[in-house]
Design a protein around this motif. Sequence first.
Motif, PDB file in Angstrom:
ATOM      1  N   GLY A 194     -36.655  22.438 -22.368  1.00 39.14           N
ATOM      2  CA  GLY A 194     -35.352  23.071 -22.637  1.00 39.14           C
ATOM      3  C   GLY A 194     -34.840  22.685 -24.017  1.00 39.14           C
ATOM      4  N   ILE A 195     -34.943  21.396 -24.346  1.00 41.18           N
ATOM      5  CA  ILE A 195     -34.480  20.942 -25.675  1.00 41.18           C
ATOM      6  C   ILE A 195     -35.323  21.609 -26.769  1.00 41.18           C
ATOM      7  CG2 ILE A 195     -34.204  18.938 -27.201  1.00 41.18           C
ATOM      8  CD1 ILE A 195     -33.883  17.222 -24.618  1.00 41.18           C
ATOM      9  N   ARG A 196     -36.640  21.693 -26.508  1.00 44.26           N
ATOM     10  CA  ARG A 196     -37.537  22.305 -27.508  1.00 44.26           C
ATOM     11  C   ARG A 196     -37.141  23.767 -27.760  1.00 44.26           C
ATOM     12  NH1 ARG A 196     -41.934  20.865 -25.183  1.00 44.26           N
ATOM     13  NH2 ARG A 196     -42.076  18.946 -26.381  1.00 44.26           N
ATOM     14  N   ALA A 197     -36.941  24.518 -26.674  1.00 42.93           N
ATOM     15  CA  ALA A 197     -36.621  25.947 -26.805  1.00 42.93           C
ATOM     16  C   ALA A 197     -35.279  26.150 -27.518  1.00 42.93           C
ATOM     17  CB  ALA A 197     -36.593  26.604 -25.425  1.00 42.93           C
ATOM     18  N   LEU A 198     -34.291  25.347 -27.157  1.00 41.51           N
ATOM     19  CA  LEU A 198     -32.964  25.506 -27.781  1.00 41.51           C
ATOM     20  C   LEU A 198     -32.970  24.994 -29.215  1.00 41.51           C
ATOM     21  CD1 LEU A 198     -31.065  24.526 -24.574  1.00 41.51           C
ATOM     22  CD2 LEU A 198     -30.575  26.622 -25.876  1.00 41.51           C
ATOM     23  N   GLY A 199     -33.688  23.886 -29.450  1.00 45.53           N
ATOM     24  CA  GLY A 199     -33.732  23.319 -30.796  1.00 45.53           C
ATOM     25  C   GLY A 199     -34.338  24.286 -31.804  1.00 45.53           C
ATOM     26  N   ARG A 200     -35.361  25.026 -31.365  1.00 45.47           N
ATOM     27  CA  ARG A 200     -36.009  25.943 -32.329  1.00 45.47           C
ATOM     28  C   ARG A 200     -35.251  27.267 -32.429  1.00 45.47           C
ATOM     29  NH1 ARG A 200     -40.890  26.395 -28.243  1.00 45.47           N
ATOM     30  NH2 ARG A 200     -39.981  27.954 -26.892  1.00 45.47           N
ATOM     31  N   ALA A 279     -36.606  13.318 -29.435  1.00 42.56           N
ATOM     32  CA  ALA A 279     -37.035  13.442 -30.834  1.00 42.56           C
ATOM     33  C   ALA A 279     -38.238  14.378 -30.935  1.00 42.56           C
ATOM     34  CB  ALA A 279     -37.380  12.063 -31.386  1.00 42.56           C
ATOM     35  N   ARG A 280     -39.216  14.189 -30.028  1.00 45.22           N
ATOM     36  CA  ARG A 280     -40.419  15.040 -30.051  1.00 45.22           C
ATOM     37  C   ARG A 280     -40.044  16.511 -29.859  1.00 45.22           C
ATOM     38  NH1 ARG A 280     -44.746  13.059 -25.870  1.00 45.22           N
ATOM     39  NH2 ARG A 280     -43.370  14.001 -24.359  1.00 45.22           N
ATOM     40  N   ALA A 281     -39.117  16.764 -28.916  1.00 45.40           N
ATOM     41  CA  ALA A 281     -38.725  18.150 -28.633  1.00 45.40           C
ATOM     42  C   ALA A 281     -38.010  18.786 -29.823  1.00 45.40           C
ATOM     43  CB  ALA A 281     -37.832  18.187 -27.391  1.00 45.40           C
ATOM     44  N   LEU A 282     -37.288  17.948 -30.573  1.00 43.06           N
ATOM     45  CA  LEU A 282     -36.557  18.489 -31.727  1.00 43.06           C
ATOM     46  C   LEU A 282     -37.394  18.436 -33.000  1.00 43.06           C
ATOM     47  CD1 LEU A 282     -33.013  16.904 -31.134  1.00 43.06           C
ATOM     48  CD2 LEU A 282     -33.658  19.314 -30.839  1.00 43.06           C
ATOM     49  N   ASN A 283     -38.623  17.954 -32.845  1.00 44.42           N
ATOM     50  CA  ASN A 283     -39.520  17.823 -33.995  1.00 44.42           C
ATOM     51  C   ASN A 283     -38.879  16.952 -35.079  1.00 44.42           C
ATOM     52  OD1 ASN A 283     -41.900  18.263 -35.273  1.00 44.42           O
ATOM     53  ND2 ASN A 283     -41.351  20.274 -36.133  1.00 44.42           N
ATOM     54  N   ASP A 293     -28.689  16.766 -37.162  1.00 47.53           N
ATOM     55  CA  ASP A 293     -29.174  17.814 -38.075  1.00 47.53           C
ATOM     56  C   ASP A 293     -29.069  19.195 -37.433  1.00 47.53           C
ATOM     57  OD1 ASP A 293     -29.692  15.895 -39.934  1.00 47.53           O
ATOM     58  OD2 ASP A 293     -31.872  15.845 -39.611  1.00 47.53           O
ATOM     59  N   LEU A 294     -29.392  19.280 -36.132  1.00 47.28           N
ATOM     60  CA  LEU A 294     -29.304  20.578 -35.450  1.00 47.28           C
ATOM     61  C   LEU A 294     -27.849  21.071 -35.438  1.00 47.28           C
ATOM     62  CD1 LEU A 294     -30.536  22.853 -33.703  1.00 47.28           C
ATOM     63  CD2 LEU A 294     -30.073  21.435 -31.695  1.00 47.28           C
TER      64      LEU A 294
END
Length: 355
Positions: A194-200, A279-283, A293-294
């Motif tokens: 979920g964090i990955r999808a929203l972060g990108r 952190a990994r999910a947000l790269n 930053d996001l």
Amino acid sequence: MKRFTYEGLPGRVVFGAGALATLPEEAKRLGTRALVLCSPEQKTLGQQAARLLGECAIGIFDRAVMHVPVETAEAACDLAQTLSADLCVAIGGGSTTGLGKAIALRNGLPILAVPTTYAGSEMTPIWGLTEGGVKRTGRDPRVLPRTTLYDPQLTLSLPTGLSGTSGVNAIAHCVEGLYSETANPLVSLMAEEGIRALGRSLPQVVRQPDDLEARSDALYGAWLGGVVLGSVGMALHHKLCHTLGGTFNLPHAETHTIVLPHALAYNASSVPEAASRVARALNAKDAVRGLVDLIAAIGAPTALKDIGMPADGVERAVELATTNPYYNPAPLEKGALRRLLRNAYEGRPPEPYLQ
Ligand code: NAD
């Protein structure tokens, strides 16, 4: 691996651009007399849903507002009863879904939810009702919507400001899910994804609000965030936002956005694995930095004083947030919480509060 308990929540999900067109057939699975719920601002959308439902729509209640005031809930329940409704179709944000839940709680009607924000309420058995300025919340399986239609086309009109903050609200569910007292490996997979999808997707949603692909990605992340919120317990961040929102009537999504980097900074050193997954999910190299930053990339507010918190509110919030005990992975210390809330009030960057 730690010992864990996992309990899946039931519910049917139809996801994809144009999913709203399936409303008549999906409604038919649940009932024959639908009361459509929407906010005053989304009346046209409520009418569109009623037209699609045809004879199955027996009325529209268009007075959904933030935090579900008990008077509004009673008026909606009475209308549902008078019209002999056997189904609620809640089309809108968390406030509209929340109104559907109030009806389900009293009248036992099933809910078909059509969310148009990223709040995630449609995936949870959590209800909330506000009476005399005090919001009560509880869990009851009857309020969990039976079916949810996720149609990213309906989110194209969500203003960019609310898109960004509502998306960070969904990230907050995922972040606290990763260090929840009741965390489990399956829900943690959803939280990280979920964090990955929203972060990108969120920076692109804000840059180009009509990008349907980015909108789909954000709604997918919001769905996962909702499942996480509905499945495992939350901690300091949600407690602070609930206190701030309820006490000072602050806007829900903005409050979550401002507080989240501070709450994570408070907990990060106690939950290194969860922090590294964020952190990994947000790269990003660091979880808190990645969130800061996001939030900067989506141009969201960073100071509680800018969204209506009074100057003398910090001390009251510290007291309220430490009055009733609740789970948090790091100890709740008044001095550190005061620094956290002062920074969030002024819009200063988060710091490692417990060192
Ligand atoms: P909201 O539902 O209050 O909507 C905010 C405004 O945006 C409203 O005026 C609404 O009409 C408008 N809007 C919504 N979607 C739109 C769209 N696509 N286009 C244009 N305008 C649109 O805001 P929210 O952040 O979705 O929900 C917040 C509420 O939900 C709070 O009361 C919160 O406590 C509750 N909530 C509950 C849960 C739960 O599990 N019970 C979870 C998350 C949030």
